[in-house]
Motif scaffolding. Structure first.
Motif, PDB file in Angstrom:
ATOM      1  N   VAL A 101       0.581  -0.953  -0.039  1.00  0.00           N
ATOM      2  CA  VAL A 101       0.018  -0.059   0.192  1.00  0.00           C
ATOM      3  C   VAL A 101       0.896   1.183   0.187  1.00  0.00           C
ATOM      4  O   VAL A 101       0.740   2.119  -0.813  1.00  0.00           O
ATOM      5  N   PHE A 102       1.578   0.398   0.614  1.00  0.00           N
ATOM      6  CA  PHE A 102       3.086   2.388   0.439  1.00  0.00           C
ATOM      7  C   PHE A 102       3.732   2.664  -0.567  1.00  0.00           C
ATOM      8  O   PHE A 102       3.615   3.742  -1.112  1.00  0.00           O
ATOM      9  N   VAL A 103       4.333   1.687  -0.868  1.00  0.00           N
ATOM     10  CA  VAL A 103       5.062   2.004  -2.465  1.00  0.00           C
ATOM     11  C   VAL A 103       3.677   2.505  -3.349  1.00  0.00           C
ATOM     12  O   VAL A 103       4.250   3.307  -4.492  1.00  0.00           O
ATOM     13  N   ILE A 104       2.206   1.968  -3.553  1.00  0.00           N
ATOM     14  CA  ILE A 104       1.974   2.192  -4.579  1.00  0.00           C
ATOM     15  C   ILE A 104       1.342   3.834  -4.643  1.00  0.00           C
ATOM     16  O   ILE A 104       0.971   4.209  -5.025  1.00  0.00           O
ATOM     17  N   ALA A 105       1.171   4.054  -2.483  1.00  0.00           N
ATOM     18  CA  ALA A 105       1.059   5.400  -2.537  1.00  0.00           C
ATOM     19  C   ALA A 105       1.582   6.422  -2.985  1.00  0.00           C
ATOM     20  O   ALA A 105       1.383   7.809  -3.641  1.00  0.00           O
ATOM     21  N   VAL A 106       3.287   6.205  -2.670  1.00  0.00           N
ATOM     22  CA  VAL A 106       4.154   7.443  -3.133  1.00  0.00           C
ATOM     23  C   VAL A 106       4.136   7.299  -4.445  1.00  0.00           C
ATOM     24  O   VAL A 106       4.437   8.565  -5.386  1.00  0.00           O
ATOM     25  N   ALA A 107       3.832   6.063  -5.885  1.00  0.00           N
ATOM     26  CA  ALA A 107       4.134   5.938  -6.728  1.00  0.00           C
ATOM     27  C   ALA A 107       2.751   7.285  -6.858  1.00  0.00           C
ATOM     28  O   ALA A 107       3.174   8.120  -8.329  1.00  0.00           O
ATOM     29  N   VAL A 108       1.770   7.194  -6.782  1.00  0.00           N
ATOM     30  CA  VAL A 108       0.608   7.581  -7.260  1.00  0.00           C
ATOM     31  C   VAL A 108       1.112   9.157  -7.186  1.00  0.00           C
ATOM     32  O   VAL A 108       0.781   9.817  -7.762  1.00  0.00           O
ATOM     33  N   THR A 116       4.016   9.946  -6.458  1.00  0.00           N
ATOM     34  CA  THR A 116       4.851  10.554  -7.966  1.00  0.00           C
ATOM     35  C   THR A 116       4.254  11.434  -9.220  1.00  0.00           C
ATOM     36  O   THR A 116       4.741  12.612  -9.674  1.00  0.00           O
ATOM     37  N   VAL A 117       3.171  10.137  -9.300  1.00  0.00           N
ATOM     38  CA  VAL A 117       2.832  11.687 -10.618  1.00  0.00           C
ATOM     39  C   VAL A 117       1.305  12.343 -10.430  1.00  0.00           C
ATOM     40  O   VAL A 117       1.542  13.318 -11.622  1.00  0.00           O
TER      41      VAL A 117
END
Lengths: 270, 252
Positions: free
Chosen positions: A19-26, A28-29
């Motif tokens: 969940v953390f990795v996805i949140a950071v990715a979103v 960033t974009v």
């Protein structure tokens, strides 16, 4: 599904990480980082803000808060004693005061005092006087409750023992109850100092001369002056942390130390 | 004990209720100067309340108490002056945790009796020596065992030179191995001629040290008399029943 506890713990950790990795990715974009940096972290106006933001802003914030807290502590102690008084009228007055000022937004007190003191009392208050008085009025309501709770947290047996030795009530209060309550209330009082530090920013609504400016005022003035986004406000924010983080660490240390133990055992008589 | 006179206590028809619960239903008893009286009885029988009425930590509803020259139940009695003549030892010790052992013993003599620091300390160390704890004078109460704390509490009370000592279950909160030291201190106090009223479950102490034993049940005095007789040969069924359960808990 029969997973072992160990497996379940691993699965839970894995999900949290995903969940953390996805949140950071979103983030960033979708966020325009250039614009964020331009608005909040533009280094251009930072240097010219110094040393004024410290020598004027921070110093004034500390000054307003210090006097507000000091008088709030005195008034709060008095209110706490009134709430515990045997004369009922004192109790009613203290309760009404505490409920009133805990129930209204602090900013109302600043406005009322900043614009009303001259109208109502013919007083021409300086910025320091206005800020300190407003903080003391609001703070004392909270501090009174903290101190009352602290006094009542001292075991009844302590006062009984003092009275049984022949101490008058006031002596038991001064020598036995207050010193023990003091240790109990130190951590919550430190937290109250943190809250007052932040509330001192409300003097902004009243307005003040440049020499009397505190951190929030300096931050907002910086925005207008440098026309370089919100960065001055961020600088002011970090300056608050110079006060509040050490206070918060202090509160945590005091809490860890804890009040003096009344006795080794905690058996209670039936 | 120094040259201070021991005081006697007279209690007449004492009543006390907490709400609807009548805890004392007309208690009368007397304790002569220098006498040691143990109050025994089940929990809730009113022993502690009776003791606490004597120094007016509780206000009785009706009845009369005199302690030495003090009319304890007179609404206008100088309570502080009276309490300075009545020492009290609590089940939970109630030492002041923010003060050292020595300061616990000197605070009231200095602040209330206006003794000089050296005068108060000298007397405090003398009393601490009596209970065998002079060496611990600089410790904090929390660093002491329960038995040591209770002996400090006795020394603290004695620094006020009381004429009467009240003990409210002084050994009930103690680890068993520390009970003996506290009882020994109490015995030497009794032998020195102090008037003592002791609420206790220590039947051995009552039998050996008390001059008289008073058995209370449900707010009344059921039986009283010399310790040997009340404990050794009780006459009332309620006393017999209580003692059987206390002295032989495994029976039945």
């Amino acid at each position: 599904m029969a997973l072992s506890n160990r497996k379940r713990r691993q699965l839970s950790l894995g999900i949290q990480a995903a969940v953390f990795v996805i949140a950071v990715a979103v983030l960033t974009v979708i966020i325009d980082w250039g614009a964020v940096q331009q608005s909040f972290f533009n280094l251009e106006p930072v240097a010219p803000m110094f040393p004024g933001v410290i020598t004027t802003g921070l110093v004034n914030t500390i000054q307003y808060t210090f006097f507000g807290f000091l008088f709030g502590l005195l008034a709060g102690t008095l209110l706490a004693l009134m709430r515990l008084a045997s004369f009922p009228v004192y109790r009613w007055i203290a309760t009404a005061y505490i409920e009133f000022f805990r129930g209204i937004p602090a900013i109302l007190v600043f406005i009322a005092l900043g614009f009303g003191a001259s109208l109502a009392f013919g007083l021409n208050l300086s910025t320091l006087q206005t800020a300190a008085t407003a903080l003391a009025i609001v703070g004392s309501a909270y501090i009174a409750e903290t101190i009352r709770a602290g006094l009542q947290a001292v075991p009844a047996g302590q006062v009984e023992a003092a009275r049984a030795l022949g101490m008058p009530a006031w002596r038991a209060m001064v020598s036995i109850q207050i010193p023990q309550a003091f240790r109990i209330v130190l951590p919550p009082l430190t937290n109250e100092a943190i809250l007052l530090t932040k509330d001192s920013s409300l003097i902004y609504v009243v307005g003040m001369a440049g020499a009397a400016a505190e951190l929030t005022k300096m931050g907002r003035d910086g925005i207008t002056m440098y026309q370089a986004g919100m960065t001055p406000l961020v600088v002011a924010g970090f300056c608050y942390l110079i006060i509040t983080v050490p206070l918060s660490l202090l509160a945590r240390r005091l809490e860890a130390r804890g009040p003096a133990k009344a006795s080794r055992k905690k058996k209670v008589k039936a | 004990m120094s040259d201070e006179q021991a005081a006697g206590v007279v209690i007449e028809d004492l009543h006390k209720s907490f709400g609807d619960n009548e805890v004392l239903k007309g208690i009368s008893m007397r304790v002569d100067p220098g006498e040691v009286v143990c109050l025994i009885g089940a929990s809730g029988s009113g022993k502690s309340t009776l003791l606490r009425c004597v120094n007016r930590l509780e206000d009785p509803d009706a009845g009369r108490i005199t302690v030495g020259q003090f009319e304890a139940t007179d609404p206008d009695v100088n309570l502080d002056a009276m309490r300075r003549r009545i020492g009290m030892v609590f089940q939970q010790f109630n030492l002041f945790p923010h003060l050292s052992v020595l300061e616990n013993c000197t605070l009231t003599p200095r602040r209330v009796l206006k003794q000089s620091a050296s005068e108060a300390e000298e007397e405090a160390l003398r009393q601490l020596d009596q209970v065998g704890l002079k060496d611990l004078a600089d410790r904090r109460p929390a660093q002491l065992s329960g038995g040591q704390q209770q002996r400090v509490a006795i020394a603290r009370a004695l620094t006020m030179k009381p004429q009467l000592m009240l003990f409210d279950e002084p050994t009930s909160a103690l680890d068993p191995e520390t009970v003996g030291d506290v009882l020994t201190s109490m015995r030497s106090l009794a032998e020195a001629g102090m008037t003592m009223i002791v609420v206790t479950h220590e039947m051995g102490f009552a039998r050996e040290v008390a001059d008289r034993v008073v058995f209370m049940d449900q707010g009344v005095v059921v039986e009283e008399g010399p310790a040997q007789e009340v404990i050794g040969d009780p006459q009332q069924p309620r006393t017999q029943d209580f003692l059987r359960r206390v002295l032989n808990p495994l029976a039945e």
